[in-house]
Design a protein around this motif. Sequence first.
Motif, PDB file in Angstrom:
ATOM      1  N   HIS A  47       0.811  -1.218   0.000  1.00  0.00           N
ATOM      2  CA  HIS A  47       0.000   0.000   0.000  1.00  0.00           C
ATOM      3  C   HIS A  47       0.845   1.270   0.000  1.00  0.00           C
ATOM      4  O   HIS A  47       0.712   2.131  -0.877  1.00  0.00           O
ATOM      5  N   GLY A  48       1.697   1.406   0.994  1.00  0.00           N
ATOM      6  CA  GLY A  48       2.468   2.641   1.134  1.00  0.00           C
ATOM      7  C   GLY A  48       3.392   2.890  -0.030  1.00  0.00           C
ATOM      8  O   GLY A  48       3.493   4.008  -0.549  1.00  0.00           O
ATOM      9  N   ALA A  49       4.102   1.825  -0.456  1.00  0.00           N
ATOM     10  CA  ALA A  49       5.017   1.991  -1.579  1.00  0.00           C
ATOM     11  C   ALA A  49       4.268   2.326  -2.858  1.00  0.00           C
ATOM     12  O   ALA A  49       4.740   3.120  -3.681  1.00  0.00           O
ATOM     13  N   PHE A  50       3.082   1.739  -3.040  1.00  0.00           N
ATOM     14  CA  PHE A  50       2.309   2.017  -4.252  1.00  0.00           C
ATOM     15  C   PHE A  50       1.926   3.492  -4.328  1.00  0.00           C
ATOM     16  O   PHE A  50       2.129   4.154  -5.343  1.00  0.00           O
ATOM     17  N   PHE A  51       1.369   4.021  -3.248  1.00  0.00           N
ATOM     18  CA  PHE A  51       0.978   5.427  -3.264  1.00  0.00           C
ATOM     19  C   PHE A  51       2.189   6.347  -3.236  1.00  0.00           C
ATOM     20  O   PHE A  51       2.158   7.442  -3.809  1.00  0.00           O
ATOM     21  N   GLY A  52       3.262   5.915  -2.576  1.00  0.00           N
ATOM     22  CA  GLY A  52       4.472   6.727  -2.566  1.00  0.00           C
ATOM     23  C   GLY A  52       5.076   6.860  -3.949  1.00  0.00           C
ATOM     24  O   GLY A  52       5.364   7.967  -4.427  1.00  0.00           O
ATOM     25  N   VAL A  53       5.268   5.730  -4.634  1.00  0.00           N
ATOM     26  CA  VAL A  53       5.801   5.756  -5.997  1.00  0.00           C
ATOM     27  C   VAL A  53       4.789   6.389  -6.946  1.00  0.00           C
ATOM     28  O   VAL A  53       5.140   7.194  -7.813  1.00  0.00           O
ATOM     29  N   GLY A  54       3.517   6.031  -6.773  1.00  0.00           N
ATOM     30  CA  GLY A  54       2.477   6.563  -7.653  1.00  0.00           C
ATOM     31  C   GLY A  54       2.351   8.071  -7.579  1.00  0.00           C
ATOM     32  O   GLY A  54       2.113   8.733  -8.598  1.00  0.00           O
ATOM     33  N   ALA A  55       2.540   8.641  -6.388  1.00  0.00           N
ATOM     34  CA  ALA A  55       2.453  10.093  -6.243  1.00  0.00           C
ATOM     35  C   ALA A  55       3.559  10.781  -7.031  1.00  0.00           C
ATOM     36  O   ALA A  55       3.340  11.826  -7.659  1.00  0.00           O
ATOM     37  N   VAL A  56       4.757  10.198  -7.017  1.00  0.00           N
ATOM     38  CA  VAL A  56       5.872  10.764  -7.768  1.00  0.00           C
ATOM     39  C   VAL A  56       5.603  10.650  -9.271  1.00  0.00           C
ATOM     40  O   VAL A  56       5.832  11.598 -10.031  1.00  0.00           O
ATOM     41  N   VAL A  57       5.123   9.493  -9.702  1.00  0.00           N
ATOM     42  CA  VAL A  57       4.799   9.296 -11.121  1.00  0.00           C
ATOM     43  C   VAL A  57       3.716  10.275 -11.565  1.00  0.00           C
ATOM     44  O   VAL A  57       3.811  10.903 -12.625  1.00  0.00           O
ATOM     45  N   ALA A  58       2.684  10.433 -10.757  1.00  0.00           N
ATOM     46  CA  ALA A  58       1.593  11.355 -11.098  1.00  0.00           C
ATOM     47  C   ALA A  58       2.105  12.790 -11.183  1.00  0.00           C
ATOM     48  O   ALA A  58       1.748  13.536 -12.106  1.00  0.00           O
ATOM     49  N   ALA A  59       2.929  13.197 -10.213  1.00  0.00           N
ATOM     50  CA  ALA A  59       3.454  14.563 -10.208  1.00  0.00           C
ATOM     51  C   ALA A  59       4.331  14.831 -11.418  1.00  0.00           C
ATOM     52  O   ALA A  59       4.339  15.943 -11.968  1.00  0.00           O
ATOM     53  N   ASP A  60       5.066  13.821 -11.858  1.00  0.00           N
ATOM     54  CA  ASP A  60       5.949  13.987 -13.006  1.00  0.00           C
ATOM     55  C   ASP A  60       5.202  14.066 -14.333  1.00  0.00           C
ATOM     56  O   ASP A  60       5.777  14.469 -15.344  1.00  0.00           O
ATOM     57  N   MET A  61       3.935  13.673 -14.337  1.00  0.00           N
ATOM     58  CA  MET A  61       3.153  13.661 -15.576  1.00  0.00           C
ATOM     59  C   MET A  61       2.604  15.035 -15.958  1.00  0.00           C
ATOM     60  O   MET A  61       2.140  15.229 -17.075  1.00  0.00           O
ATOM     61  N   VAL A  62       2.634  15.981 -15.008  1.00  0.00           N
ATOM     62  CA  VAL A  62       1.994  17.273 -15.234  1.00  0.00           C
ATOM     63  C   VAL A  62       2.944  18.417 -14.891  1.00  0.00           C
ATOM     64  O   VAL A  62       4.038  18.208 -14.366  1.00  0.00           O
ATOM     65  N   ALA A  63       2.506  19.643 -15.189  1.00  0.00           N
ATOM     66  CA  ALA A  63       3.281  20.838 -14.863  1.00  0.00           C
ATOM     67  C   ALA A  63       3.373  21.014 -13.345  1.00  0.00           C
ATOM     68  O   ALA A  63       2.485  20.568 -12.612  1.00  0.00           O
ATOM     69  N   PRO A  64       4.441  21.688 -12.857  1.00  0.00           N
ATOM     70  CA  PRO A  64       4.627  21.854 -11.411  1.00  0.00           C
ATOM     71  C   PRO A  64       3.439  22.476 -10.689  1.00  0.00           C
ATOM     72  O   PRO A  64       3.139  22.100  -9.557  1.00  0.00           O
ATOM     73  N   ASN A  65       2.744  23.423 -11.329  1.00  0.00           N
ATOM     74  CA  ASN A  65       1.635  24.089 -10.643  1.00  0.00           C
ATOM     75  C   ASN A  65       0.346  23.273 -10.676  1.00  0.00           C
ATOM     76  O   ASN A  65      -0.695  23.746 -10.229  1.00  0.00           O
ATOM     77  N   LYS A  66       0.401  22.048 -11.211  1.00  0.00           N
ATOM     78  CA  LYS A  66      -0.784  21.194 -11.252  1.00  0.00           C
ATOM     79  C   LYS A  66      -0.554  19.873 -10.518  1.00  0.00           C
ATOM     80  O   LYS A  66      -1.353  18.951 -10.615  1.00  0.00           O
ATOM     81  N   ARG A  67       0.541  19.795  -9.770  1.00  0.00           N
ATOM     82  CA  ARG A  67       0.907  18.522  -9.174  1.00  0.00           C
ATOM     83  C   ARG A  67      -0.035  18.080  -8.061  1.00  0.00           C
ATOM     84  O   ARG A  67      -0.314  16.893  -7.907  1.00  0.00           O
ATOM     85  N   ALA A  68      -0.510  19.006  -7.254  1.00  0.00           N
ATOM     86  CA  ALA A  68      -1.458  18.614  -6.207  1.00  0.00           C
ATOM     87  C   ALA A  68      -2.730  18.051  -6.829  1.00  0.00           C
ATOM     88  O   ALA A  68      -3.310  17.088  -6.328  1.00  0.00           O
ATOM     89  N   GLY A  69      -3.160  18.646  -7.954  1.00  0.00           N
ATOM     90  CA  GLY A  69      -4.344  18.140  -8.641  1.00  0.00           C
ATOM     91  C   GLY A  69      -4.124  16.753  -9.214  1.00  0.00           C
ATOM     92  O   GLY A  69      -5.014  15.900  -9.165  1.00  0.00           O
ATOM     93  N   ALA A  70      -2.918  16.495  -9.759  1.00  0.00           N
ATOM     94  CA  ALA A  70      -2.609  15.173 -10.296  1.00  0.00           C
ATOM     95  C   ALA A  70      -2.573  14.125  -9.188  1.00  0.00           C
ATOM     96  O   ALA A  70      -3.083  13.006  -9.344  1.00  0.00           O
ATOM     97  N   ILE A  71      -1.973  14.488  -8.058  1.00  0.00           N
ATOM     98  CA  ILE A  71      -1.940  13.569  -6.922  1.00  0.00           C
ATOM     99  C   ILE A  71      -3.352  13.323  -6.403  1.00  0.00           C
ATOM    100  O   ILE A  71      -3.712  12.198  -6.034  1.00  0.00           O
ATOM    101  N   ALA A  72      -4.172  14.376  -6.407  1.00  0.00           N
ATOM    102  CA  ALA A  72      -5.566  14.218  -5.986  1.00  0.00           C
ATOM    103  C   ALA A  72      -6.300  13.247  -6.895  1.00  0.00           C
ATOM    104  O   ALA A  72      -7.131  12.457  -6.429  1.00  0.00           O
ATOM    105  N   LEU A  73      -6.000  13.293  -8.196  1.00  0.00           N
ATOM    106  CA  LEU A  73      -6.654  12.373  -9.122  1.00  0.00           C
ATOM    107  C   LEU A  73      -6.241  10.938  -8.826  1.00  0.00           C
ATOM    108  O   LEU A  73      -7.068  10.017  -8.842  1.00  0.00           O
ATOM    109  N   MET A  74      -4.956  10.726  -8.529  1.00  0.00           N
ATOM    110  CA  MET A  74      -4.511   9.382  -8.166  1.00  0.00           C
ATOM    111  C   MET A  74      -5.204   8.917  -6.889  1.00  0.00           C
ATOM    112  O   MET A  74      -5.696   7.789  -6.810  1.00  0.00           O
TER     113      MET A  74
END
Length: 401
Positions: A105-132
């Motif tokens: 669980h923890g590793a999935f969301f930890g790695v997934g949050a980084v992957v999600a943040a890297d998919m979008v512009a810096p000012n949209k990262r909280a929104g991308a993490i929220a989508l995950m």
Amino acid sequence: MPIGLIALALGGFGIGLTEFGIVGLLPEISDDFGVSESVAGYLVSGYALSVAVGAVALTAAIARYDRKKVLLGLMVLFIAGNLISALAPDYAVLMIGRIVAALCHGAFFGVGAVVAADMVAPNKRAGAIALMFGGLTVANVLGVPLGTFLGQQLGWRSTFWAITIVGVVALAGIQLLVPQTAAPADTSLRSELGAFRRPQVWISLTVSILAFGGVIGGFTYIAFTLTKVSGFADHTVPWLLVLFGAGTFVGNFVGGKAADRSLRTSMITIMALLTAVLTLFALTADSKVMTIVSLVLMGSVGLSTAPGLQVRIMKYAPDAPTMASGANIAAFNVGNALGAWLGGLALDAGFGYVSPLRVGAGLTGLGLIVLLAASFVRGERTPGDPAGSVVDAAEPAGAAS
């Protein structure tokens, strides 16, 4: 919206079912295995502690590997844990299944949050993490109530079989939709652990523990509160949980948007509101109308903390985002375990079925104090390229928030 975010949300949905799906079934499991209400609640806290261990230990072990392969391996572990739970002949084996599933669980969301943040512009990262994390909230809206209903109709084991199937679908989704990623360059355990020398990182972890401890402390025993205090029938519990889930779904995305606008202000406001909501729920739980209102507010305000808390710690550890992100997921679940444990102690001490809500309010109130005190701690200037850091657009990288 990058399509890979959908795959991450799908994985989050499956994990969310495992984490919270058992909450509405605790009375049935308690009766089946002949254990007390508080011992049944350890299936929640035991899971949470295992998440914390997995979030740190597994994240440290996998930091240098291709993130897509890591996510696939973690989903296989998730499927295995739920199979064990579905087949468990006794309480001890069920706990083992919970622990195995929790390790991913923890590793999935930890790695997934980084992957999600890297998919979008810096000012949209909280929104991308929220989508995950949206997958987690959808699990609350639909999966948890339906899982509770399924478990009540066909036995609690049927819920774990359904979760196993969801895990297989999520595994396929990640394979098909998440792009291949290169292993992070020049990553070492020493450099990753270096982030923990910063006071603001520890402040973020502390607030995460207290915020989620408060929410889960009240939510773990909510089925008992609804039936024994509010006066709702057992068969209405799944549908009442829909209200909580709907609140988490809305709150998660609102919290992400608010954090992208102003991280510091949004977090202080949300923590203050959460303390007030838990206090209100404890005071008015004997009213069916107020219970319904409080369930929605508890879900919406409680889960709106997640995106901001995740962004906050990544802001102060941009040179070690995977470890920091995983550590924060661990903190969430240490909080889950702490809240469930303290809530169980309050029940065993005879303080009544609303006492876990009072415990929750106390924890979130303490979290608010810590967050306010953080304003007096000088923030460290984040290392590396500022353009690549997760930084509140309204605040400089070195500001305390």
